[in-house]
Write an enzyme that holds these catalytic residues in place. Sequence first.
Site, PDB file in Angstrom:
ATOM      1  N   SER A  46      40.227  37.666  40.526  1.00 22.36           N
ATOM      2  CA  SER A  46      39.810  37.008  39.296  1.00 22.36           C
ATOM      3  C   SER A  46      40.407  35.594  39.237  1.00 22.36           C
ATOM      4  CB  SER A  46      40.204  37.900  38.107  1.00 22.36           C
ATOM      5  OG  SER A  46      39.510  37.504  36.954  1.00 22.36           O
ATOM      6  N   ASP A  84      29.261  42.281  36.285  1.00 14.91           N
ATOM      7  CA  ASP A  84      30.362  41.616  35.588  1.00 14.91           C
ATOM      8  C   ASP A  84      29.911  41.083  34.223  1.00 14.91           C
ATOM      9  OD1 ASP A  84      32.582  40.053  34.841  1.00 14.91           O
ATOM     10  OD2 ASP A  84      33.026  39.555  36.931  1.00 14.91           O
ATOM     11  N   HIS A 128      33.488  43.745  36.114  1.00 16.31           N
ATOM     12  CA  HIS A 128      34.571  42.876  36.567  1.00 16.31           C
ATOM     13  C   HIS A 128      35.797  43.657  37.066  1.00 16.31           C
ATOM     14  CE1 HIS A 128      36.693  39.130  36.904  1.00 16.31           C
ATOM     15  NE2 HIS A 128      37.659  39.542  36.105  1.00 16.31           N
TER      16      HIS A 128
END
Length: 315
Positions: free
Chosen positions: A104, A223, A292
Site C-alpha cells: 500500500s 479495491d 485492498h
Amino acid sequence: MALTILLIFVLLLPISLANFSPRPLVLWHGLGDSYASPGMLEFTSMIKNVHPNIFIHSVYIEEELDKDRQAGFYGNVNRQIDLVAEQLAEIPELRVGFDGVGFSQGGQFLRAYVERYNSPPVHNLLTFGSQHMGISDIPLCRPFDLICQAARRATKQAVYSSWAQANLVQAQYFRDPANLETYLTASSFLPSINNEDTLRRNGTYSKNLASLNALVLIMFTQDKTVVPKESSWFGSEVVDDFSSEVQRGFRLTSSRSIVPMHLQPLYVEDWIGLRTLNEQGGVIFDICEGEHMQIGDCWEAFVRNWTGEIVENLR
Ligand SMILES: *[C@@H]1O[C@H](CO)[C@@H](O)[C@H](O)[C@H]1NC(C)=O
Ligand SMILES: *[C@@H]1O[C@H](CO)[C@@H](O)[C@H](O)[C@H]1NC(C)=O
C-alpha cells in the site's frame, strides 16, 4: 604433487571467498500496520520458506510498535524517507543492493527512496495496492447525501493546508484531479516524487527509477479503499471542469473514467523515467483478486519470481 595441490588451492581461493546468497529484501508495511506486527512477522517467515537464508529487513520509523503504527498516519513523509534512507545505508547486509516490497503506501515510499537515494540500490521493486498517482477521494457518499458531500468537500479543502501537509501522511499523497493547481503548489510529497512541478523537476529521480531491473505494479481487482484503485498502475481519475460535486458523486458511484499510465503526461514526457523503464521491459502490470490488501496467497508467485535471486557477494 604438493605443488599441484598448492596450485589448485590457489586457483580455487577466489571462489571460496565468494559468498552466494539470495539477494536481500526490504519490506515497507502499509497504513495501520507496523514493521513487526504479527502479520509482518508471519509474512517474513513465509518468505524465508520460499527463499531459505534470505536476509529481510522490515522498515521502521519508530522502534516501538505502537509508535511505528502511528507514524503511518501522522508525520512528515519526506522526513520519514530521509530517516529510512539512513537506516538502510547502515545495514551491512544490504550494501550490495536489495529487492523491495512495499505494501500500500509503503510502495510509493519505497519508490521515493529509489528516486531520491537508491544507495544501496534497489534491483526489483514490487508494490502491492500502492497509490502511485495518489488518492483522489475519501470514501464515497450515497447519492443525494448532501451532508456527506459537504463533509467530503471540507476535508478535501483542508487537506492542502500546511499543517495537514506536514502532519497527515495520507494528505501528502492526496491528489485531487479537480483541484490540481492547489495540489501542485501545496502538496509536500507526491508532486515532488512524480516530478509534476515543471520548476522543481529533478533528473536524479528519473535516472534512479529507470535504473531498476523491474517495477512490478500489483493492483487489487476489487479495491474500494484506494480511490481510484488504478493508482496502483499509475492511473488517475479524469475530471471534467464543469462537474459539480454532486454530479461528481453520481459519476463516481457509476463508472469512473481513468487516465491509464501510458496516457499520463508524467509517462509520455518521461518525467520520472517510467517510460524509459517500460521501454526496457521493466514495468510489469499484475493483479491480485480481491479487496485492498486482501493478499491471501497472491504474494507467493511474486516473491518467488521477483525476489531472492541467488547472487554472488564478494566479501
Ligand atoms: C535532486 O535530488 C537529489 C537526490 O535526492 C538531490 O541530492 C538534489 O539536491 C536534487 N536537486 C535539486 C535541484 O533539487
Ligand atoms: C511466475 O513465473 C511463472 C513461470 O515463469 C509464471 O508462469 C507465472 O505466471 C509467474 N507469476 C507471477 C505472479 O509473476
